[in-house]
Write a protein that holds these residues in place. Structure first.
Motif, PDB file in Angstrom:
ATOM      1  N   ASN A 107       0.873  -1.264  -0.041  1.00  0.00           N
ATOM      2  CA  ASN A 107       0.042  -0.013  -0.085  1.00  0.00           C
ATOM      3  C   ASN A 107       0.774   1.436  -0.003  1.00  0.00           C
ATOM      4  O   ASN A 107       0.173   2.433  -0.159  1.00  0.00           O
ATOM      5  CB  ASN A 107      -1.152  -0.126   1.202  1.00  0.00           C
ATOM      6  CG  ASN A 107      -0.375  -0.097   2.519  1.00  0.00           C
ATOM      7  OD1 ASN A 107       0.947   0.179   2.725  1.00  0.00           O
ATOM      8  ND2 ASN A 107      -1.287  -0.417   3.722  1.00  0.00           N
ATOM      9  N   ASP A 120     -12.811   4.297  -6.545  1.00  0.00           N
ATOM     10  CA  ASP A 120     -13.926   4.393  -5.358  1.00  0.00           C
ATOM     11  C   ASP A 120     -14.024   3.036  -4.934  1.00  0.00           C
ATOM     12  O   ASP A 120     -13.937   3.086  -3.632  1.00  0.00           O
ATOM     13  CB  ASP A 120     -15.211   5.121  -6.203  1.00  0.00           C
ATOM     14  CG  ASP A 120     -14.871   6.598  -6.388  1.00  0.00           C
ATOM     15  OD1 ASP A 120     -14.188   7.267  -5.852  1.00  0.00           O
ATOM     16  OD2 ASP A 120     -15.862   6.952  -7.096  1.00  0.00           O
ATOM     17  N   LYS A 121     -14.204   2.074  -5.919  1.00  0.00           N
ATOM     18  CA  LYS A 121     -14.647   0.905  -4.995  1.00  0.00           C
ATOM     19  C   LYS A 121     -13.699   0.416  -4.282  1.00  0.00           C
ATOM     20  O   LYS A 121     -13.801  -0.302  -3.134  1.00  0.00           O
ATOM     21  CB  LYS A 121     -14.804  -0.448  -6.249  1.00  0.00           C
ATOM     22  CG  LYS A 121     -15.455  -1.788  -5.877  1.00  0.00           C
ATOM     23  CD  LYS A 121     -15.458  -2.576  -6.944  1.00  0.00           C
ATOM     24  CE  LYS A 121     -15.975  -2.039  -8.161  1.00  0.00           C
ATOM     25  NZ  LYS A 121     -16.024  -3.243  -9.402  1.00  0.00           N
ATOM     26  N   HIS A 122     -12.199   0.477  -4.607  1.00  0.00           N
ATOM     27  CA  HIS A 122     -11.228  -0.257  -3.848  1.00  0.00           C
ATOM     28  C   HIS A 122     -10.527   0.893  -2.874  1.00  0.00           C
ATOM     29  O   HIS A 122      -9.361   0.883  -2.286  1.00  0.00           O
ATOM     30  CB  HIS A 122     -10.271  -0.800  -4.663  1.00  0.00           C
ATOM     31  CG  HIS A 122     -10.767  -1.610  -5.634  1.00  0.00           C
ATOM     32  ND1 HIS A 122     -10.906  -2.929  -4.947  1.00  0.00           N
ATOM     33  CD2 HIS A 122     -10.953  -1.926  -6.775  1.00  0.00           C
ATOM     34  CE1 HIS A 122     -11.405  -3.900  -5.966  1.00  0.00           C
ATOM     35  NE2 HIS A 122     -11.679  -3.083  -7.129  1.00  0.00           N
ATOM     36  N   HIS A 123     -11.033   2.296  -2.770  1.00  0.00           N
ATOM     37  CA  HIS A 123     -10.306   3.265  -2.024  1.00  0.00           C
ATOM     38  C   HIS A 123      -9.085   3.468  -2.506  1.00  0.00           C
ATOM     39  O   HIS A 123      -8.194   3.595  -1.398  1.00  0.00           O
ATOM     40  CB  HIS A 123     -10.643   2.866  -0.389  1.00  0.00           C
ATOM     41  CG  HIS A 123     -12.139   2.296   0.019  1.00  0.00           C
ATOM     42  ND1 HIS A 123     -13.072   3.388  -0.021  1.00  0.00           N
ATOM     43  CD2 HIS A 123     -12.419   1.234   0.094  1.00  0.00           C
ATOM     44  CE1 HIS A 123     -14.143   2.523   0.295  1.00  0.00           C
ATOM     45  NE2 HIS A 123     -13.926   1.441   0.442  1.00  0.00           N
ATOM     46  N   TRP A 169      -7.915   6.630  -4.025  1.00  0.00           N
ATOM     47  CA  TRP A 169      -7.438   7.678  -4.616  1.00  0.00           C
ATOM     48  C   TRP A 169      -6.296   8.252  -3.855  1.00  0.00           C
ATOM     49  O   TRP A 169      -5.593   9.334  -4.513  1.00  0.00           O
ATOM     50  CB  TRP A 169      -8.850   8.856  -4.223  1.00  0.00           C
ATOM     51  CG  TRP A 169      -9.968   8.619  -5.279  1.00  0.00           C
ATOM     52  CD1 TRP A 169     -11.066   8.142  -4.985  1.00  0.00           C
ATOM     53  CD2 TRP A 169      -9.828   9.028  -6.684  1.00  0.00           C
ATOM     54  NE1 TRP A 169     -11.825   8.055  -6.226  1.00  0.00           N
ATOM     55  CE2 TRP A 169     -11.094   8.626  -7.194  1.00  0.00           C
ATOM     56  CE3 TRP A 169      -8.838   9.421  -7.398  1.00  0.00           C
ATOM     57  CZ2 TRP A 169     -11.339   8.881  -8.343  1.00  0.00           C
ATOM     58  CZ3 TRP A 169      -9.055   9.799  -8.972  1.00  0.00           C
ATOM     59  CH2 TRP A 169     -10.309   9.355  -9.380  1.00  0.00           C
ATOM     60  N   GLU A 170      -5.739   7.854  -2.636  1.00  0.00           N
ATOM     61  CA  GLU A 170      -4.650   8.173  -2.329  1.00  0.00           C
ATOM     62  C   GLU A 170      -3.204   7.629  -3.070  1.00  0.00           C
ATOM     63  O   GLU A 170      -2.020   8.090  -2.892  1.00  0.00           O
ATOM     64  CB  GLU A 170      -4.651   7.700  -0.981  1.00  0.00           C
ATOM     65  CG  GLU A 170      -5.484   8.564   0.012  1.00  0.00           C
ATOM     66  CD  GLU A 170      -5.173   9.964   0.113  1.00  0.00           C
ATOM     67  OE1 GLU A 170      -4.078  10.528   0.270  1.00  0.00           O
ATOM     68  OE2 GLU A 170      -6.256  10.808   0.228  1.00  0.00           O
TER      69      GLU A 170
END
Length: 356
Positions: free
Chosen positions: A203, A227-230, A232-233
């Motif tokens: 990550n 969005d589904k897997h979060h 954006w970072e």
């Protein structure tokens, strides 16, 4: 010294390898003293019935002379520019209308088995057979492109790889914690696979994506996956970048992901290798596999998110391996002659009809 026209088809508001190839070819021909100009017509695939009209427009052009200056040679590149008529027509084939050939029957083609589609497809294939046969010289930008031409149109051609336009400007520096993806954002380039692989990847590793969308709703699809897997970072869309910024992005990447479906050639592959970066690609990526060898100068895996994610992690966890693969890629590209020079063979082939 010859008067030469380079012929290209351009989808407005998009940019890719075709544009780089045409600009570089024009520059190299001019450097050798020729008078050169480029003729590009806008190309659209919607509705697909209009493709016949676009072929006819190219066929109707009188390219014999302009302003009292005779045209000695035309060099066609991409469908349907090779429909142009000229007694000395060279072909440096980027690709044909692949939806009627190797992509026919796949999710990447808008041609179905509907009788109307099949009639249109047969007319386009017959047209290709005729206008490609009349070329005074035929070549393609990769073995993959030339193989397709032989398989589907029973025509031989010479392989002329396009050299890298930036030459020795490519460099490397210590790898940062990101994977780089470069190219048009569309289904066949399969950027979605690396996006969907990111939850598997450590990550702290990010994904940087260079390129702009050239298909409707593709960005909405990517954003939904993010969005589904979060993510954006961790996922950054950079859009279109300048040449120096792209060189810097290559130089700092841990690895480069480039895994289109049955790619024609792929400048990205060579640019990554020139930057001493390993390429992660797939076993059905076509022209990319003419340069990338698994576990020697990159990683070749199945076209699944799991396989791609684990390939990224392999390089994240073994930086020495990533550096080793990258160094070999740089050596390979230096030996190929495509990094510096390499244009003489291309130019000599394309200009050969002038000697007939």
């Amino acid at each position: 010294m010859a008067n030469i026209l380079i012929l290209g088809a351009k989808v407005p508001f998009t940019s890719g390898g075709q544009e780089v190839l045409v600009r570089s070819l024009e520059k190299e021909l001019k450097a050798r003293g020729h008078i050169v100009d480029t003729v590009e017509l806008p190309f659209s695939v919607h509705p697909k019935e209009s493709i016949l009209n676009q072929c006819a427009i190219w066929r109707s052009l009188d390219l014999s002379s302009f302003g009292g200056r005779a045209v000695d040679l035309v060099i066609a590149t991409k469908f349907p520019s090779y429909y142009a008529r000229h007694p000395r027509k060279s072909l440096w084939l980027v690709h044909q209308r692949r939806e009627i050939y190797d992509l026919y029957g796949t999710r990447y083609s808008d041609f179905s088995d509907d009788p109307r589609d099949e009639a249109l497809r047969q007319m386009l294939v017959a047209g290709d057979d005729a206008v490609l046969a009349e070329c005074a010289y035929r070549s393609g930008i990769s073995k993959n492109v030339v193989t397709r031409l032989r398989e589907y149109n029973e025509l031989d051609a010479q392989v002329l790889y396009p050299p890298l336009s930036a030459g020795n400007a490519y460099y490397t520096k210590p790898a940062e914690d990101y994977i780089l993806s470069v190219g048009r954002l569309c289904a066949i380039k399969r950027t979605d696979l690396i996006i969907k692989a990111m939850p598997i990847v450590h990550n702290f590793v990010k994904l940087k994506i260079v390129g702009i969308a050239d298909e409707p709703q593709v960005m909405e699809y990517y954003k939904n996956e993010i969005d589904k897997h979060h993510l954006w970072e961790r996922v950054e869309f950079l859009g279109r970048v300048g040449e120096q910024e792209l060189l810097d992005l290559y130089a700092g990447a841990l690895a480069v992901y480039y895994a289109p479906h049955n790619e024609d050639y792929g400048y990205v592959t060579l640019e990554a290798m020139a930057s001493s970066k390993p390429v992660i690609t797939c076993d059905d990526s076509g022209g990319v596999l003419e340069f990338v060898r698994d576990s020697e100068n990159g990683l070749v895996v199945e076209a699944t998110t799991d396989a791609i994610g684990h390939a990224v992690n392999k390089l994240v966890e073994d930086r020495a391996l990533a550096e080793k693969l990258g160094r070999q890629g740089r050596l390979d590209i230096e030996k190929s002659g495509l990094l510096e020079g390499g244009w003489d063979r291309v130019i000599n082939g394309l200009l050969s009809p002038l000697e007939q």
